[in-house]
Design a protein around this motif. Structure first.
Motif, PDB file in Angstrom:
ATOM      1  N   ASN A 123      31.283  47.863  -8.051  1.00 15.89           N
ATOM      2  CA  ASN A 123      30.157  48.797  -8.060  1.00 15.89           C
ATOM      3  C   ASN A 123      28.836  48.026  -8.058  1.00 15.89           C
ATOM      4  N   PRO A 124      28.046  48.117  -6.976  1.00 16.86           N
ATOM      5  CA  PRO A 124      26.766  47.398  -6.924  1.00 16.86           C
ATOM      6  C   PRO A 124      25.798  47.768  -8.043  1.00 16.86           C
ATOM      7  N   VAL A 125      25.931  48.963  -8.615  1.00 15.27           N
ATOM      8  CA  VAL A 125      25.010  49.375  -9.671  1.00 15.27           C
ATOM      9  C   VAL A 125      25.171  48.497 -10.905  1.00 15.27           C
ATOM     10  N   GLU A 126      26.361  47.942 -11.116  1.00 10.27           N
ATOM     11  CA  GLU A 126      26.548  47.010 -12.233  1.00 10.27           C
ATOM     12  C   GLU A 126      25.613  45.810 -12.087  1.00 10.27           C
ATOM     13  N   GLY A 127      25.431  45.334 -10.862  1.00 12.53           N
ATOM     14  CA  GLY A 127      24.502  44.239 -10.621  1.00 12.53           C
ATOM     15  C   GLY A 127      23.066  44.637 -10.892  1.00 12.53           C
ATOM     16  N   ILE A 128      22.745  45.885 -10.597  1.00 10.14           N
ATOM     17  CA  ILE A 128      21.399  46.392 -10.853  1.00 10.14           C
ATOM     18  C   ILE A 128      21.110  46.389 -12.350  1.00 10.14           C
ATOM     19  N   TRP A 129      22.084  46.813 -13.159  1.00  7.01           N
ATOM     20  CA  TRP A 129      21.884  46.790 -14.613  1.00  7.01           C
ATOM     21  C   TRP A 129      21.631  45.364 -15.086  1.00  7.01           C
ATOM     22  N   SER A 130      22.364  44.404 -14.525  1.00 11.61           N
ATOM     23  CA  SER A 130      22.188  43.011 -14.925  1.00 11.61           C
ATOM     24  C   SER A 130      20.773  42.522 -14.602  1.00 11.61           C
ATOM     25  N   VAL A 131      20.296  42.838 -13.389  1.00  8.29           N
ATOM     26  CA  VAL A 131      18.940  42.437 -12.994  1.00  8.29           C
ATOM     27  C   VAL A 131      17.909  43.113 -13.893  1.00  8.29           C
ATOM     28  N   LEU A 132      18.113  44.401 -14.165  1.00  8.67           N
ATOM     29  CA  LEU A 132      17.158  45.155 -14.964  1.00  8.67           C
ATOM     30  C   LEU A 132      17.075  44.610 -16.383  1.00  8.67           C
ATOM     31  N   ARG A 133      18.214  44.291 -16.985  1.00  2.00           N
ATOM     32  CA  ARG A 133      18.201  43.756 -18.348  1.00  2.00           C
ATOM     33  C   ARG A 133      17.492  42.404 -18.393  1.00  2.00           C
ATOM     34  N   ARG A 134      17.764  41.540 -17.436  1.00  3.40           N
ATOM     35  CA  ARG A 134      17.114  40.221 -17.432  1.00  3.40           C
ATOM     36  C   ARG A 134      15.612  40.332 -17.231  1.00  3.40           C
ATOM     37  N   ALA A 135      15.189  41.314 -16.442  1.00  3.95           N
ATOM     38  CA  ALA A 135      13.774  41.402 -16.084  1.00  3.95           C
ATOM     39  C   ALA A 135      12.938  42.196 -17.086  1.00  3.95           C
ATOM     40  N   THR A 136      13.541  43.157 -17.789  1.00  7.91           N
ATOM     41  CA  THR A 136      12.721  44.056 -18.599  1.00  7.91           C
ATOM     42  C   THR A 136      13.055  44.080 -20.084  1.00  7.91           C
ATOM     43  N   THR A 137      14.268  43.682 -20.491  1.00 11.71           N
ATOM     44  CA  THR A 137      14.616  43.823 -21.908  1.00 11.71           C
ATOM     45  C   THR A 137      15.031  42.531 -22.587  1.00 11.71           C
ATOM     46  N   THR A 138      15.482  41.520 -21.828  1.00 10.25           N
ATOM     47  CA  THR A 138      15.960  40.288 -22.447  1.00 10.25           C
ATOM     48  C   THR A 138      14.844  39.576 -23.204  1.00 10.25           C
ATOM     49  N   ASN A 139      15.151  39.147 -24.434  1.00  5.64           N
ATOM     50  CA  ASN A 139      14.218  38.392 -25.295  1.00  5.64           C
ATOM     51  C   ASN A 139      12.944  39.183 -25.609  1.00  5.64           C
ATOM     52  N   ARG A 140      13.010  40.472 -25.517  1.00  7.57           N
ATOM     53  CA  ARG A 140      11.820  41.289 -25.796  1.00  7.57           C
ATOM     54  C   ARG A 140      12.019  42.041 -27.104  1.00  7.57           C
TER      55      ARG A 140
END
Length: 200
Positions: A142-159
Motif C-alpha cells: 500500500n503506497p499510503v504506508e509510505g506517505i505516513w512514513s514521509v509525513l511523520r519524518r517531516a512534521t512530527t519526528t523530534n517535535r
C-alpha cells in the motif's frame, strides 16, 4: 496487483489506495546531531495521550498528476466514537469521485469497518466504484504506508507538541504542504511499494 491495474486501465479509472493512521502528542524520535557525549533530549510539556486519526487516498492514473485526498477523523462525535465509521469512509470516497471526475478502482485492507453492511451496500450501488481487498498483513503493498512514513519524518519526528491542538494543526497542515502538490513524492511511494508505476 496486475489485475487491479488492468481493471483500472480497462475502465479508464483512477487506481486509488486507502489507509488510515494515528498520530499522538508523544512525538516519535529519530537520529539527530549533537555534541559528542551529549544525548539530545526532547522535552514534552503536554502529557496528554490525545491522538488524531487521519485517512488518506493516494490516487494514480496514467497521464494525470498523482493526487492525495485525505480527511482527519472528526474531533467530536455525539456517540463518543474515536475512529472512522463506515459513513466517514463513504464520504471520503464520494469526495474523491467528485474531485477526480471519473471511475475509481479502490484498493484497501481488511479493516472490519471496510467490511460492514453499510459500506458494502454503498459500493454495490455505485457502478463507478470497483473495490479490491489487499491480502492480510501486506502493508508493504500500500503506497499510503509510505506517505505516513514521509509525513511523520517531516512534521512530527523530534517535535514537542505544546498541546493537543498543536498536534492537530501540524497533522492537518502536513499532507497539504508536503504531499498534496508533490506528485514526485506520491509517485515515489508507489514505486517504494514495489508496484509498477501507472505513470506514462
Amino acid at each position: 496487483m496486475v489485475e487491479r491495474g488492468r481493471t483500472a486501465a480497462a475502465l479508464d479509472a483512477w487506481l486509488v489506495f486507502e489507509d488510515e493512521a494515528g498520530f499522538s502528542t508523544t512525538p516519535p524520535t529519530a537520529r539527530t546531531w549533537s555534541r559528542h557525549g551529549h544525548t539530545p533530549v526532547v522535552r514534552v510539556r503536554a502529557r496528554s495521550r490525545r491522538r488524531l486519526s487521519i485517512a488518506a487516498l493516494a490516487c494514480y492514473k496514467p497521464g494525470e498528476p498523482s493526487r492525495l485526498i485525505y480527511r482527519p477523523c472528526p474531533d467530536a462525535r455525539p456517540d463518543g466514537r474515536k475512529s472512522f465509521s463506515w459513513k466517514d469512509y463513504r464520504d471520503l470516497i464520494q469526495t474523491a469521485h467528485q474531485q477526480l471526475g471519473g471511475p475509481i478502482v479502490l484498493v484497501w485492507d481488511n479493516l472490519n469497518t471496510h467490511l460492514t453492511a453499510g459500506i458494502c451496500r454503498y459500493i454495490a450501488e455505485r457502478d463507478w466504484l470497483t473495490v479490491y481487498q489487499l491480502p492480510p498483513y501486506a502493508p508493504d503493498l500500500n503506497p499510503v504506508e509510505g506517505i505516513w512514513s514521509v509525513l511523520r519524518r517531516a512534521t512530527t519526528t523530534n517535535r514537542a507538541f505544546a498541546d493537543p491542538h498543536d498536534l492537530i494543526t501540524a497533522v492537518r497542515r502536513g499532507p497539504r504542504q508536503l504531499l498534496q502538490y508533490r506528485h514526485d513524492v506520491l509517485d515515489g511511494c508507489l514505486a517504494g511499494s514495489g508496484l509498477v508505476s501507472t505513470r506514462p
